[in-house]
Design a protein around this motif. Structure first.
Motif, mmCIF file in Angstrom:
data_model
loop_
_atom_site.group_PDB
_atom_site.id
_atom_site.type_symbol
_atom_site.label_atom_id
_atom_site.label_comp_id
_atom_site.label_asym_id
_atom_site.label_seq_id
_atom_site.Cartn_x
_atom_site.Cartn_y
_atom_site.Cartn_z
ATOM 1 N N ILE A 40 -29.378 -4.452 5.747
ATOM 2 C CA ILE A 40 -28.505 -3.699 4.871
ATOM 3 C C ILE A 40 -27.836 -2.530 5.964
ATOM 4 O O ILE A 40 -28.507 -1.931 6.663
ATOM 5 C CB ILE A 40 -29.295 -3.072 3.946
ATOM 6 N N LEU A 41 -26.470 -2.745 5.889
ATOM 7 C CA LEU A 41 -25.697 -1.630 6.678
ATOM 8 C C LEU A 41 -25.657 -0.558 5.632
ATOM 9 O O LEU A 41 -24.614 -0.522 4.782
ATOM 10 C CB LEU A 41 -24.418 -2.155 7.150
ATOM 11 N N ASN A 42 -26.251 0.579 5.777
ATOM 12 C CA ASN A 42 -26.399 1.598 4.709
ATOM 13 C C ASN A 42 -25.578 2.885 5.162
ATOM 14 O O ASN A 42 -25.559 3.533 6.158
ATOM 15 C CB ASN A 42 -27.784 2.313 4.736
ATOM 16 N N GLY A 102 -28.163 -12.975 5.224
ATOM 17 C CA GLY A 102 -27.498 -12.260 4.521
ATOM 18 C C GLY A 102 -27.486 -10.886 5.036
ATOM 19 O O GLY A 102 -28.182 -10.534 5.815
ATOM 20 N N LEU A 103 -26.452 -10.076 4.494
ATOM 21 C CA LEU A 103 -25.936 -8.868 4.837
ATOM 22 C C LEU A 103 -25.581 -8.077 3.617
ATOM 23 O O LEU A 103 -24.555 -8.743 2.925
ATOM 24 C CB LEU A 103 -24.933 -8.670 6.128
ATOM 25 N N VAL A 104 -25.920 -6.790 3.372
ATOM 26 C CA VAL A 104 -25.374 -5.988 2.322
ATOM 27 C C VAL A 104 -24.772 -4.753 3.124
ATOM 28 O O VAL A 104 -25.394 -4.022 3.868
ATOM 29 C CB VAL A 104 -26.376 -5.656 1.480
ATOM 30 N N THR A 138 -22.190 -12.233 3.181
ATOM 31 C CA THR A 138 -22.253 -11.022 3.092
ATOM 32 C C THR A 138 -22.129 -10.410 1.921
ATOM 33 O O THR A 138 -20.878 -10.718 1.331
ATOM 34 C CB THR A 138 -21.173 -10.507 4.108
ATOM 35 N N MET A 139 -22.677 -9.367 1.059
ATOM 36 C CA MET A 139 -22.256 -8.640 -0.023
ATOM 37 C C MET A 139 -21.635 -7.404 0.341
ATOM 38 O O MET A 139 -22.359 -6.527 0.795
ATOM 39 C CB MET A 139 -23.399 -8.649 -0.685
ATOM 40 N N HIS A 140 -20.386 -7.238 -0.096
ATOM 41 C CA HIS A 140 -19.781 -5.872 0.155
ATOM 42 C C HIS A 140 -19.613 -5.098 -1.009
ATOM 43 O O HIS A 140 -19.311 -5.734 -1.962
ATOM 44 C CB HIS A 140 -18.199 -6.095 0.748
ATOM 45 N N ALA A 223 -14.847 -13.316 -4.743
ATOM 46 C CA ALA A 223 -15.518 -14.135 -3.378
ATOM 47 C C ALA A 223 -14.740 -15.284 -2.884
ATOM 48 O O ALA A 223 -13.870 -15.487 -3.578
ATOM 49 C CB ALA A 223 -16.945 -14.425 -3.830
ATOM 50 N N THR A 224 -14.949 -15.429 -1.635
ATOM 51 C CA THR A 224 -14.298 -16.585 -1.109
ATOM 52 C C THR A 224 -14.999 -17.964 -1.762
ATOM 53 O O THR A 224 -16.213 -17.799 -2.230
ATOM 54 C CB THR A 224 -14.678 -16.670 0.385
ATOM 55 N N PRO A 225 -14.172 -18.870 -1.602
ATOM 56 C CA PRO A 225 -14.506 -20.307 -2.240
ATOM 57 C C PRO A 225 -16.240 -20.627 -1.916
ATOM 58 O O PRO A 225 -16.885 -21.268 -2.811
ATOM 59 C CB PRO A 225 -14.009 -21.160 -2.314
ATOM 60 N N ASP A 226 -16.483 -20.312 -0.653
ATOM 61 C CA ASP A 226 -17.662 -20.742 -0.104
ATOM 62 C C ASP A 226 -18.953 -19.592 -0.330
ATOM 63 O O ASP A 226 -19.958 -19.964 0.136
ATOM 64 C CB ASP A 226 -17.689 -21.288 1.386
ATOM 65 N N PHE A 227 -18.441 -18.632 -0.993
ATOM 66 C CA PHE A 227 -19.280 -17.308 -1.112
ATOM 67 C C PHE A 227 -19.954 -16.899 0.055
ATOM 68 O O PHE A 227 -21.134 -16.347 0.116
ATOM 69 C CB PHE A 227 -20.455 -17.876 -2.160
ATOM 70 N N ARG A 228 -19.487 -17.291 1.319
ATOM 71 C CA ARG A 228 -19.851 -16.488 2.621
ATOM 72 C C ARG A 228 -19.313 -14.999 2.351
ATOM 73 O O ARG A 228 -20.215 -14.089 3.201
ATOM 74 C CB ARG A 228 -19.286 -17.233 3.531
ATOM 75 N N GLN A 229 -18.537 -14.678 1.682
ATOM 76 C CA GLN A 229 -17.943 -13.302 1.757
ATOM 77 C C GLN A 229 -17.805 -12.760 -0.018
ATOM 78 O O GLN A 229 -17.354 -13.731 -0.608
ATOM 79 C CB GLN A 229 -16.684 -13.036 2.191
#
Length: 306
Positions: A40-42, A102-104, A138-140, A223-229
């Protein structure tokens, strides 16, 4: 299964009181299972409140999740004690050679600044670029979503004539998307931002799909089609009183601020808001962890594209 967090993290007591299953790092080390590695990048000034909100939704699935909290080395936090950051946070330099499932990336109250004028923008771009190779999905969130759309796809942001502030209705426009499994056709979610991204600009990239929008608040999920972003412009993780605290803070500071829309019963700030977004907030993060991370990430996280 639980979210794995340090024993002394302030969020731990709050989550345990709510019945969220949390586990100490010591206990987790004795389980014969590979937990999902989530960073988690806070970027929020109220780091402890944001930690608690995100750990709550990340701890609502059957998956064991190991959390790494990150903060910006190139920015001095004025609202979080240095002792807290020293005890519980790492910097990008500490993890740049590591891989995560994963990254938030959270929002930040800096939307009115041009991206390049943000003091930690060089470090932010380095992290965004790194995430494409070192993170499976990554969840932005909020400003984090705007920053990533700009860095990766050149999508600009636009300052709004008035702050988008309140709890807004949204409609699903891609019901087949794995991120939206179990969602109602319409759902509520909070927003709190001074800038916007336009659906047409996102569609023009040809690389990002719109998933949910609001007639009043605009784009909510893409989201990107592959849900990487994944890009979320609102705050489904918010507590019941988060918008109320933001509103009262600005009123006390003498700032021009309208009451959050569709939030206080009868538009009365003295009445307690009704929580009507938590179910979909939990579901969003559960779907992300399950379908976009757990079901797709390689067993060895050092091969995120596998």
């Amino acid at each position: 299964m639980p979210v794995n967090i340090p024993r002394d993290l302030p969020a731990r007591a709050t989550l345990e009181d709510e019945g969220i299953f949390v586990m100490s790092q010591e206990r987790a080390s004795h389980q014969d299972i590979r937990p999902l590695r989530i960073a988690i990048l806070n970027l929020m000034p109220t780091k402890i409140a944001t930690e608690t909100q995100l750990l709550r939704v990340l701890g609502s699935t059957p998956l064991q999740v190991e959390i790494t909290l990150l903060h910006m080395a190139s920015h001095e936090s004025r609202n979080t004690a240095p002792e807290h950051l020293e005890a519980f946070y790492a910097t990008f330099d500490d993890v740049r050679d590591e891989y995560f499932d994963g990254l938030v990336i959270t929002g930040a109250p800096i939307e009115k600044l041009d991206f390049e004028d943000v003091d930690y923008w060089p470090e932010m771009t380095e992290i965004l670029d790194w995430s494409t190779e070192h993170v499976h999905s990554t969840m932005h969130v909020c400003w984090g979503a705007q920053a990533a759309l700009y860095r990766h796809y050149g999508v600009g942001k636009y300052e709004l004539p008035a702050k988008t502030f309140g709890v807004f209705n949204h409609r699903v426009i891609a019901p087949e998307a794995i991120l939206l499994r179990g969602f109602d056709e319409e759902f509520a979610a909070p927003h709190s931002r001074h800038t916007d991204v336009h659906a047409a600009d996102i569609e023009a990239t040809g690389k990002v799909d719109l998933l949910a929008v609001s007639e009043e608040a605009g784009v909510f999920m893409a989201a990107t089609p592959d849900f990487r972003q994944v890009f979320i412009t609102g705050h489904p993780e918010y507590d019941r009183d988060t918008l109320a605290r933001e509103y009262r803070r600005d009123v006390e500071a003498g700032l021009e601020i309208e009451k959050p829309q569709h939030y206080f019963p009868d538009d009365d700030p003295e009445r307690e808001p009704v929580m009507r977004w938590r179910g979909h907030g939990f579901l969003l993060y559960a779907n992300w962890l399950n379908y976009c991370v757990y079901q797709q990430t390689p067993f060895q996280p050092d091969t995120p594209g596998g």
